[in-house]
Design a protein around this motif. Structure first.
Motif, mmCIF file in Angstrom:
data_model
loop_
_atom_site.group_PDB
_atom_site.id
_atom_site.type_symbol
_atom_site.label_atom_id
_atom_site.label_comp_id
_atom_site.label_asym_id
_atom_site.label_seq_id
_atom_site.Cartn_x
_atom_site.Cartn_y
_atom_site.Cartn_z
ATOM 1 N N UNK A 312 28.376 8.451 -11.026
ATOM 2 C CA UNK A 312 29.411 9.430 -11.391
ATOM 3 C C UNK A 312 28.967 10.881 -11.170
ATOM 4 N N UNK A 313 28.013 11.091 -10.276
ATOM 5 C CA UNK A 313 27.643 12.459 -9.939
ATOM 6 C C UNK A 313 28.668 13.000 -8.962
ATOM 7 N N UNK A 314 29.106 14.224 -9.159
ATOM 8 C CA UNK A 314 30.074 14.803 -8.235
ATOM 9 C C UNK A 314 29.369 15.200 -6.941
ATOM 10 N N UNK A 315 30.098 15.194 -5.809
ATOM 11 C CA UNK A 315 29.493 15.634 -4.556
ATOM 12 C C UNK A 315 28.885 17.033 -4.636
ATOM 13 N N UNK A 316 29.549 17.950 -5.326
ATOM 14 C CA UNK A 316 29.007 19.304 -5.449
ATOM 15 C C UNK A 316 27.702 19.307 -6.237
ATOM 16 N N UNK A 317 27.620 18.498 -7.271
ATOM 17 C CA UNK A 317 26.379 18.405 -8.042
ATOM 18 C C UNK A 317 25.251 17.828 -7.196
ATOM 19 N N UNK A 318 25.585 16.855 -6.348
ATOM 20 C CA UNK A 318 24.571 16.263 -5.479
ATOM 21 C C UNK A 318 24.026 17.280 -4.490
ATOM 22 N N UNK A 319 24.912 18.088 -3.916
ATOM 23 C CA UNK A 319 24.483 19.128 -2.978
ATOM 24 C C UNK A 319 23.597 20.149 -3.691
ATOM 25 N N UNK A 320 23.995 20.568 -4.877
ATOM 26 C CA UNK A 320 23.210 21.537 -5.640
ATOM 27 C C UNK A 320 21.827 20.975 -5.966
ATOM 28 N N UNK A 321 21.773 19.691 -6.273
ATOM 29 C CA UNK A 321 20.490 19.059 -6.592
ATOM 30 C C UNK A 321 19.568 19.056 -5.383
ATOM 31 N N UNK A 322 20.120 18.758 -4.198
ATOM 32 C CA UNK A 322 19.308 18.748 -2.975
ATOM 33 C C UNK A 322 18.794 20.145 -2.645
ATOM 34 N N UNK A 323 19.656 21.149 -2.759
ATOM 35 C CA UNK A 323 19.261 22.517 -2.416
ATOM 36 C C UNK A 323 18.312 23.114 -3.453
ATOM 37 N N UNK A 324 18.343 22.595 -4.664
ATOM 38 C CA UNK A 324 17.519 23.140 -5.739
ATOM 39 C C UNK A 324 16.160 22.486 -5.888
ATOM 40 N N UNK A 325 15.827 21.575 -4.979
ATOM 41 C CA UNK A 325 14.526 20.911 -5.068
ATOM 42 C C UNK A 325 13.389 21.908 -4.824
ATOM 43 N N UNK A 326 12.205 21.560 -5.304
ATOM 44 C CA UNK A 326 11.023 22.417 -5.129
ATOM 45 C C UNK A 326 10.778 22.630 -3.640
ATOM 46 N N UNK A 327 10.490 23.875 -3.238
ATOM 47 C CA UNK A 327 10.227 24.193 -1.846
ATOM 48 C C UNK A 327 8.948 23.521 -1.379
ATOM 49 N N UNK A 328 8.943 23.051 -0.123
ATOM 50 C CA UNK A 328 7.782 22.320 0.382
ATOM 51 C C UNK A 328 7.661 22.476 1.871
ATOM 52 N N UNK A 329 6.602 21.956 2.441
ATOM 53 C CA UNK A 329 6.398 21.933 3.890
ATOM 54 C C UNK A 329 7.390 20.967 4.544
ATOM 55 N N UNK A 330 7.822 21.285 5.758
ATOM 56 C CA UNK A 330 8.758 20.411 6.459
ATOM 57 C C UNK A 330 8.120 19.057 6.763
ATOM 58 N N UNK A 331 6.819 19.003 6.934
ATOM 59 C CA UNK A 331 6.168 17.749 7.295
ATOM 60 C C UNK A 331 6.064 16.763 6.143
ATOM 61 N N UNK A 332 6.282 17.227 4.913
ATOM 62 C CA UNK A 332 6.115 16.355 3.743
ATOM 63 C C UNK A 332 7.389 15.560 3.489
#
Length: 332
Positions: A312-332
């Motif tokens: 029951x997660x909304x699509x907008x919440x899912x997008x926000x969760x992906x964009x709000x993840x801890x910043x990392x190297x592209x290779x990880x």
């Protein structure tokens, strides 16, 4: 000419049966629904799953697994993943010789998270002549004779070459591969990413977001595949990147269409009731999350897609969760 059985009369199974019949082979197509089988035999069209495509008169249609197996040198298995085990188990008693089995189902078995190759080997451990077929292949385009490329992979090089020769036509180019696990995982996981891609477009998030999602989705597929023993380069091929791009961007993609509707506010239950065709990405999302946990692989796009579908997660919440993840190297 060979005698070939095709088990499963969805759009893809019907298309492959059409292709093989037009090559001059004697083909028998197994149809689960008796009423559909009668209509197909009379009208030479699969009006339910492949409407508008005329089928060859020479194509035999049956509802009997005994008939589809009789005297076959090759059998294509093209059933939905959730009934693959039961249909193959029912088919097995009618196998009298040692036919070539070609798995053309793209998905993971619910609950077990097995690929179809793994399911088949669990049911029939002695089976050796086996290949999987995958790639960027919309059934409607293949059935119309539009140029298409796919890959047939087997643990045995001679088997892959045999499938290549059996299925290739002037417009359907088949490459031989040697990584069936990678080919199957690519074909299954890309359906999950395609739902996410549809959600991105349904929310109107733009081309930048879609390109990023496809790229990071490929990264997730590759990491899981390598962790499970597949080869990374397989996911840069037709069954990986090729099928992923097609399914995420092509409007004939059922999984993309499902995601589009979810992004625009539709409910999953209503969408599944409305359409008779299977959306393999829905079941595969469960499998992807389970396999990610089992093999300690981070798959955030698949996890967020699963959350939209089942938590029951909304699509907008899912997008926000992906964009709000801890910043990392592209290779990880």
């Amino acid at each position: 000419m060979e005698h070939i059985g095709v088990v499963g009369a969805g759009a893809w199974g019907t298309t492959l049966a059409k292709l093989l019949t037009e090559k001059g082979h004697a083909v028998t197509l197994w149809v689960r629904e008796r009423e559909l089988a009668v209509t197909m035999a009379r009208e030479h069209e699969n009006s339910l799953y492949l409407p508008g495509i005329e089928l060859p008169e020479a194509l035999e249609v049956t509802t009997s697994l005994a008939e589809v197996a009789r005297g076959c040198s090759a059998i294509l298995l093209v059933t939905p993943s959730h009934v693959f085990r039961s249909v193959f188990t029912d088919l097995l008693p009618f196998i009298r010789e040692s036919p070539l089995f070609i798995i053309a189902t793209k998905g993971l078995e619910p609950n077990s998270c097995m690929t179809m190759w793994q399911v088949l080997h669990e049911v029939a451990p002695s089976m050796r002549t086996l290949a999987v077929l995958s790639g960027p292949t919309f059934a409607k385009e293949v059935s119309r004779g539009l140029p298409t490329a796919a890959v047939a992979a087997s643990a045995e090089a001679a088997v892959a070459l045999r499938v290549q020769g059996l299925l290739s036509t002037p417009t359907f180019r088949v490459y031989a591969g040697s990584d069936p696990l990678g080919v199957e995982l690519g074909g299954a996981i890309k359906n999950v990413i395609a739902i996410a891609a549809g959600i991105v477009d349904g929310l109107g998030l733009g081309h930048n977001a879609l390109a990023a999602l496809i790229t990071r989705g490929l990264h997730e597929m590759t990491r899981l595949g390598v962790a499970m023993g597949a080869r990374a380069e397989t996911f840069a091929g037709l069954a990986g990147l090729g099928d992923l791009v097609l399914t995420c961007t092509g409007d004939l993609s059922r999984n993309r269409q499902l995601g589009l509707a979810l992004g625009r506010g539709a409910a999953l239950s209503e969408l599944l009731e409305r359409s008779p065709t299977v959306k393999e990405g829905v079941n595969a999302s469960k499998g992807a999350v389970d396999l990610a946990r089992r093999f300690s692989v981070d798959m955030p796009i698949c996890q967020e897609t699963y959350a939209v579908l089942f938590e029951h997660r909304s699509p907008k919440e899912a997008v926000a969760s992906l964009l709000g993840r801890v910043l990392k190297s592209e290779e990880v």
